[in-house]
Design a protein around this motif. Structure first.
Motif, mmCIF file in Angstrom:
data_model
loop_
_atom_site.group_PDB
_atom_site.id
_atom_site.type_symbol
_atom_site.label_atom_id
_atom_site.label_comp_id
_atom_site.label_asym_id
_atom_site.label_seq_id
_atom_site.Cartn_x
_atom_site.Cartn_y
_atom_site.Cartn_z
ATOM 1 N N UNK A 1 -7.491 -3.163 -6.179
ATOM 2 C CA UNK A 1 -6.639 -4.312 -6.478
ATOM 3 C C UNK A 1 -6.083 -4.270 -7.898
ATOM 4 N N UNK A 2 -6.616 -3.368 -8.723
ATOM 5 C CA UNK A 2 -6.073 -3.224 -10.075
ATOM 6 C C UNK A 2 -4.807 -2.372 -10.090
ATOM 7 N N UNK A 3 -4.587 -1.592 -9.020
ATOM 8 C CA UNK A 3 -3.433 -0.698 -8.990
ATOM 9 C C UNK A 3 -2.502 -0.988 -7.815
ATOM 10 N N UNK A 4 -2.862 -1.943 -6.964
ATOM 11 C CA UNK A 4 -2.029 -2.245 -5.801
ATOM 12 C C UNK A 4 -0.719 -2.880 -6.235
ATOM 13 N N UNK B 1 -15.591 -2.602 -9.174
ATOM 14 C CA UNK B 1 -16.222 -2.167 -10.414
ATOM 15 C C UNK B 1 -15.129 -1.886 -11.432
ATOM 16 N N UNK B 2 -14.891 -2.848 -12.341
ATOM 17 C CA UNK B 2 -13.778 -2.739 -13.273
ATOM 18 C C UNK B 2 -13.953 -1.584 -14.251
ATOM 19 N N UNK C 1 0.822 -1.206 0.000
ATOM 20 C CA UNK C 1 0.000 0.000 0.000
ATOM 21 C C UNK C 1 0.860 1.263 0.000
ATOM 22 N N UNK C 2 2.005 1.217 0.660
ATOM 23 C CA UNK C 2 2.894 2.383 0.656
ATOM 24 C C UNK C 2 3.358 2.691 -0.768
ATOM 25 N N UNK D 1 2.838 5.921 -5.741
ATOM 26 C CA UNK D 1 2.439 6.078 -7.141
ATOM 27 C C UNK D 1 1.446 7.228 -7.317
ATOM 28 N N UNK D 2 0.627 7.462 -6.308
ATOM 29 C CA UNK D 2 -0.353 8.549 -6.375
ATOM 30 C C UNK D 2 0.184 9.855 -5.790
ATOM 31 N N UNK D 3 1.450 9.864 -5.412
ATOM 32 C CA UNK D 3 2.053 11.079 -4.881
ATOM 33 C C UNK D 3 1.679 11.388 -3.448
ATOM 34 N N UNK D 4 1.177 10.377 -2.719
ATOM 35 C CA UNK D 4 0.764 10.598 -1.331
ATOM 36 C C UNK D 4 1.941 10.283 -0.417
ATOM 37 N N UNK D 5 2.995 11.080 -0.544
ATOM 38 C CA UNK D 5 4.214 10.930 0.236
ATOM 39 C C UNK D 5 4.594 12.298 0.767
ATOM 40 N N UNK D 6 4.972 12.337 2.014
ATOM 41 C CA UNK D 6 5.302 13.618 2.637
ATOM 42 C C UNK D 6 6.490 14.274 1.945
ATOM 43 N N UNK D 7 6.335 15.546 1.645
ATOM 44 C CA UNK D 7 7.405 16.359 1.070
ATOM 45 C C UNK D 7 7.428 17.651 1.862
#
Length: 542
Positions: free
Chosen positions: A178-181, A163-164, A45-46, A51-57
């Motif tokens: 689960x398609x992007x994990x 929902x694909x 998940x990290x 990948x979505x930019x959800x990282x502390x900067x």
């Protein structure tokens, strides 16, 4: 080893210490997750968050006034979650710790306008939604309060696929998680995190207006765990059913995080009923249980109560409101050590504990302050009151929250050197603290202060009464008097007001007696099955 510290290192370090020990059980699917499993899942998940930019900067992190920002602390990017209790919640807790992000659980019990306002306050970079609440979130995205531009990941119902084709919600596209994990569960090299950095936004359980988002730092979460472990005596072999929702502080800080800290086992499910909890206690040899009074009462009234083996329970705690003595006695009669706790989202929530071999005459109290908690009772001028006098309870601890996100005025009213709880309390000569009710609920009748909690305790002693709320109503002679709004026991006949007052004659001073009586099939609740006093007052208060 990852550079992430504090909460971000918990799953990795626990996995190194006890990789094959079961940390989480999903009762909905029967799947058990070891601590090694939980760390691998958190790393996957990290990477998804990365990948979505959800990282502390630190260069980009912005802060809103009225929070820890006032002392120089910024909040990292936020992940909002709308879901029932499920393993992905735990994955995201540890994963956001690894990326330096903030986890913001949101209640799935809110209406779309309320949810939209909270989403606007949190301003998430990513939203994760369990499929049953897709319409709720979709309705929130259509509101002007939230400019929905964050991607949304969907969590499928157990046993189904997401929902694909995606789903439209405002201008936002939905994707099945689960398609992007990520497939890679190896250690994630995250940013360094300071002790004071926010990690959880937990909204208050307010029933009027939009709840406030309380900012909890990594350090506060650690200190609450330490307070709980040391004061309650948690062990590495403890097993607990987690019956609080994970959008509530009870779902995380009452037992989940302290038990994870110790390396014990937490059992979750999408929904719990009293019979199911009893079954888990027996089947899993649960050793610790914390629940709201209503759940504890319903367990004692369930058909399985008498036949369930409760011998594995070392202790049970009631939280979220006063527990009636009749309920406590039902547990004591089964040989279970049940006592009351006290906490709030803004501080802890685990602030008090019962001493060893505490006497039953102290059952109406919440015990004494935990090792790293200071408690005092003050008057309206902030002066500490002597033992026995009623005033506002204030708390001081390193596990206190930093403030309310984006709410400077409300933060200033509640937070400072001491946290103002808004609750009335008294301390006896031995240091035991009794909660006397909310400060705003006290009313004056004929010049005498009336504390509804004390009246309610006496009313509930009546054999026909299952639960009760006492609210003030106007009175020409006395200014205000009490109205008891009563939920009856199954099959009980309604007592008259005269019957009730005769019953209370040797239990309460007459000026405290309710002068009006109303009945409901069931008292309304808010949050994790807490009685919604504001809803009762809105209906019966005039």
């Amino acid at each position: 080893m990852s550079e992430a510290e504090w909460v971000g290192a918990w799953s990795e370090k626990r996995a190194a210490l006890s990789p094959e020990r079961v940390g989480l059980v999903d009762a909905a699917t029967g799947v058990e997750y070891t601590y090694a499993d939980l760390d691998r899942r958190a790393n996957r998940w990290a990477r998804l968050l990365d990948d979505y930019g959800v990282v502390r900067d630190d260069g980009d992190a912005g802060a809103k006034p009225g929070t820890a920002a006032d002392t120089g602390t910024d909040a990292g990017p936020r992940v909002a979650v709308v879901s029932r209790n499920r393993p992905e919640y735990v994955d995201l807790f540890f994963a956001t710790g690894k990326t330096g992000a903030v986890l913001a659980p949101l209640s799935h019990r809110l209406a779309p306008p309320e949810l939209a306002e909270l989403l606007a306050t949190v301003d998430p970079e990513l939203v994760v939604v369990e499929e049953p609440f897709a319409d709720l979130v979709g309705g929130a995205t259509d509101r002007d309060a939230w400019d929905a531009d964050a991607p949304i990941l969907s969590l499928p119902v157990d046993g189904s696929r997401g929902d694909e084709d995606g789903r439209a919600g405002g201008s936002t596209t939905w994707e099945p998680y689960d398609a992007v994990l990520a497939d890679d569960g190896s250690a994630f090299d995250g940013p360094a995190v300071d002790a004071g950095d926010p990690h959880l936004f937990l909204h208050t359980g307010g029933s009027t207006g939009t709840p406030k988002e309380t900012v909890l730092s990594h350090e506060a979460l650690v200190w609450n765990s330490l307070n709980t472990i040391t004061a309650w005596g948690l062990r590495d072999d403890d097993v607990t059913p987690m019956v609080f929702p994970m959008f509530h502080t009870g779902g995380w800080n009452v037992l989940t995080l302290p038990v994870f800290h110790m390396g014990g086992t937490v059992v979750i499910d999408r929904e719990f009923d009293p019979g199911q909890i009893l079954g888990i206690v027996e089947e899993r040899s649960a050793s610790v249980l914390v629940a709201v009074p209503a759940v504890l009462r319903m367990m004692t009234e369930h058909d399985r109560w008498g036949g369930t083996d409760l011998s594995s329970l070392r202790f049970v705690k009631s939280g979220g409101g006063p527990c009636r003595e009749s309920v406590m006695e039902a547990w004591w009669d089964r040989g279970v050590d049940l006592s009351q706790g006290y906490g709030l989202t803004e501080c802890g929530p685990n602030n008090f504990a019962m001493p060893d071999d505490w006497p039953r005459e102290k059952a109406h109290t919440v015990g004494v302050a935990d090792p790293h908690v200071d408690a005092r009772v003050v008057d309206d001028d902030g002066q500490t009151l002597p033992a026995g006098e009623i005033g506002e309870l204030e708390l001081r601890s390193p596990h206190a929250a930093d403030g309310y996100w984006g709410a400077p005025e409300e933060s200033a009213e509640t937070f400072g050197e001491w946290v103002s709880t808004g609750d009335l309390a008294r301390v006896d000569d031995e240091g035991y603290v009794s909660i006397e009710g909310r400060k705003k609920n006290m009313f004056v009748s004929g010049g005498e202060n009336v504390y509804p909690a004390a009246v309610e305790d006496a009313v509930v002693d009546h054999p026909a009464v299952a639960d009760a709320v006492v609210i003030p109503v106007p009175d020409e002679q006395w200014g205000q008097v009490g109205r008891a709004v009563v939920e009856l026991r199954d099959g009980a006949e309604k007592p008259t007001l005269d019957d009730l007052r005769a019953f209370l004659d040797d239990r309460l001073a007459r000026f405290k007696h309710p002068r009006h009586l109303a009945f409901v099939d069931e008292l309304p609740t808010s949050g994790p099955d807490k009685i919604d006093r504001e809803a009762v007052a809105a209906e019966f208060g005039e």
